[in-house]
Design an enzyme around this catalytic site. Structure first.
Site, mmCIF file in Angstrom:
data_model
loop_
_atom_site.group_PDB
_atom_site.id
_atom_site.type_symbol
_atom_site.label_atom_id
_atom_site.label_comp_id
_atom_site.label_asym_id
_atom_site.label_seq_id
_atom_site.Cartn_x
_atom_site.Cartn_y
_atom_site.Cartn_z
ATOM 1 N N ASP A 212 0.875 -1.166 0.000
ATOM 2 C CA ASP A 212 0.000 0.000 0.000
ATOM 3 C C ASP A 212 0.917 1.222 0.000
ATOM 4 O OD1 ASP A 212 -1.476 2.203 0.695
ATOM 5 O OD2 ASP A 212 -2.632 1.214 2.277
ATOM 6 N N LYS A 238 -3.458 12.095 -3.435
ATOM 7 C CA LYS A 238 -2.470 12.301 -2.360
ATOM 8 C C LYS A 238 -1.122 12.752 -2.913
ATOM 9 C CE LYS A 238 -4.501 8.803 0.693
ATOM 10 N NZ LYS A 238 -5.160 9.565 1.748
HETATM 11 N N1 PLP Z 1 -3.870 3.414 2.548
HETATM 12 C C1 PLP Z 1 -3.320 4.415 3.255
HETATM 13 C C2 PLP Z 1 -2.049 4.163 4.009
HETATM 14 C C3 PLP Z 1 -3.937 5.661 3.282
HETATM 15 O O1 PLP Z 1 -3.404 6.649 4.002
HETATM 16 C C4 PLP Z 1 -5.138 5.849 2.556
HETATM 17 C C5 PLP Z 1 -5.852 7.139 2.595
HETATM 18 O O2 PLP Z 1 -5.808 7.846 3.570
HETATM 19 C C6 PLP Z 1 -5.660 4.783 1.829
HETATM 20 C C7 PLP Z 1 -4.998 3.573 1.853
HETATM 21 C C8 PLP Z 1 -6.917 4.912 1.031
HETATM 22 O O3 PLP Z 1 -6.728 5.770 -0.046
HETATM 23 P P1 PLP Z 1 -7.967 6.207 -0.952
HETATM 24 O O4 PLP Z 1 -8.973 6.796 -0.012
HETATM 25 O O5 PLP Z 1 -7.397 7.221 -1.878
HETATM 26 O O6 PLP Z 1 -8.470 5.004 -1.634
#
Ligand code: PLP
Length: 433
Positions: A212, A238
């Protein structure tokens, strides 16, 4: 009011503040006239003029649906969309452009793997190894996959200072482990995990690895081939790009062997009334109209990040984080979550025994114009482990300055003096999350 003087900032590590001029939103004023100080970048970042122009340029001049039309605009849009794919391929050093699947974001990317790879490969008793610091996006899809397949979930704990417990990892990784899904950077602790070591050990044990990269791809150089990861997921919003687009990287052989997750237009080769055959990669995993304009915007964001340089961005954020960390550590009663600055990226979360995170966020916004995050940041199990229900998170990006960190610290001290003046114990508010 006590203003804390942290160790002097090393200005040679910082990016020029002039790049702030590229971000129109940074000259906004909030909450009755305070200049905006945006420290909620781990949730979503702001966009430079270059990305805004790329997006509006498509709508003004070249927009049409991709892949289907023979007309000029469809060809132009298709060219820009596929160029964005190549841009992402180079950004993470993938071997093939068709290993890049555009999704709606990290969540969508991880769900695709959990559904498609998970359902096809996990059997009762197989183990999926996660960590206790995962975002809900890298927990819930695996809980759902486990419920469907009978697989068992295991979780690597953290050390007292908020790093992954690699001794425990070694013990939890066994012949039963089929899959390891781990975040490269914790969105709550800021910890940078040792991905190369995790991948090497997992592969030696016969397990695949999904990383991730939601909090790492925007801040650190990413090289999927050097790391040898099997799958990688991240989000455009992000990393200065538009919302609504993300990336799933997967090794060609793995993606080829996986069944499509969503069915519909574009992902097919041929359709009969009772059956279909799948398209080749990457279309096989891009059912329906894809995130055309967001992907083109993400490509412009990558151009911007590469021009500034990921290594320089990381250096800048580390220096701001060290500065903030040292100042916050001097505030009595404030607990910083996660490891010392050398093990983290650009964010600092903290809690205070007698003040709820929402109170910090509210006062910081209303009286200082500082935007921070308050809550569990989608890491409820981690907060529970840490014995708290919520924390306040300040997260930095390439446009933040030491003066903004000073304002944050000033605000935190003010909140402390307001809600928990020394010697007076205010009745603790019942946390609501
Ligand atoms: N994984 C991590 C470590 C995150 O910080 C986030 C979002 O805050 C996500 C996954 C999920 O991302 P998204 O909401 O863009 O799908």
């Amino acid at each position: 009011m006590t203003v804390i003087a942290p160790n002097a900032i090393d200005r040679s590590a910082l990016l020029p503040a002039s790049l702030r001029d590229d971000f129109p939103i940074l000259s906004e004023h909030v909450a009755g006239g305070h200049p905006l100080i945006f420290l909620d970048n781990a949730a979503s970042t702001q966009r430079p003029r270059q990305v805004i122009d790329a997006v509006s340029g498509v709508y003004e001049r070249t927009y049409a649906n991709v892949h289907r039309g023979i007309h000029t605009l469809s060809e132009l849009s298709t060219e820009q969309y596929e160029h964005a794919r190549q841009k992402v391929q180079a950004f993470i050093n993938a071997e093939h452009f068709h290993e890049i699947i555009f999704t709606s974001g990290t969540t969508d990317s991880i769900n695709t793997v959990a559904r498609s790879w998970g359902d096809a490969n996990l059997r009762p008793g197989d183990e999926v190894l996660l960590t206790v610091m995962e975002h809900h996006s890298n927990l819930v899809p695996w809980q759902q996959a486990a419920a469907r397949t009978g697989a068992v979930l295991k979780h690597v704990p953290i050390t007292d200072d908020g790093r992954l417990d690699m001794e425990a990892f070694d013990q939890l990784l066994t012949k039963r482990t089929k899959f390891v899904a781990v975040t490269e950077v914790s969105n709550t602790l800021g910890t940078i995990n040792p991905i190369a070591e995790i991948v090497a050990k997992a592969h030696a044990a016969g397990a695949l690895v999904l990383v991730d990269a939601a909090q790492s791809a925007p801040h650190l150089p990413t090289d999927v081939r050097a790391l040898d990861v099997d799958f990688l997921a991240f989000s455009g919003h992000k990393m200065l790009g538009p919302s609504g687009v993300g990336v799933l990287y997967g090794k060609e052989a793995l993606l080829d062997a996986m069944p499509p997750f969503l069915g519909g237009g574009s992902m097919i080769n041929e359709v009969k009334l009772d059956r279909f055959t799948s398209a080749a990669l990457p279309a096989k995993f891009e059912a329906g109209t894809p995130p055309i304009v967001p992907a083109i915007g993400m490509s412009a964001a990558i151009d911007y990040l590469e021009q500034v340089g990921l290594a320089a961005i990381h250096r800048h954020e580390r220096e701001l984080t060290r500065y903030a960390y040292e100042a916050l550590s001097q505030i009595e009663g404030l607990r910083i979550l996660g490891p010392s600055p050398e093990y983290r990226t650009g964010l600092v979360s903290f809690s205070f025994d007698r003040i709820h995170a929402h109170e910090f966020a509210q006062v910081l916004n209303d009286q200082f114009g500082v935007a921070v995050r308050a809550g569990h940041h989608c890491t409820q199990p981690l907060h529970t482990l840490l014995g708290i229900t919520a924390s306040t998170r300040a997260s930095f990006y390439l446009y933040n300055t030491p003066e903004e960190v000073d304002r944050l610290i000033e605000g935190v001290v003010a909140v402390q003096e307001m809600f928990a003046p020394k010697g007076r114990h205010r009745k603790r508010r019942k946390p609501d999350e």
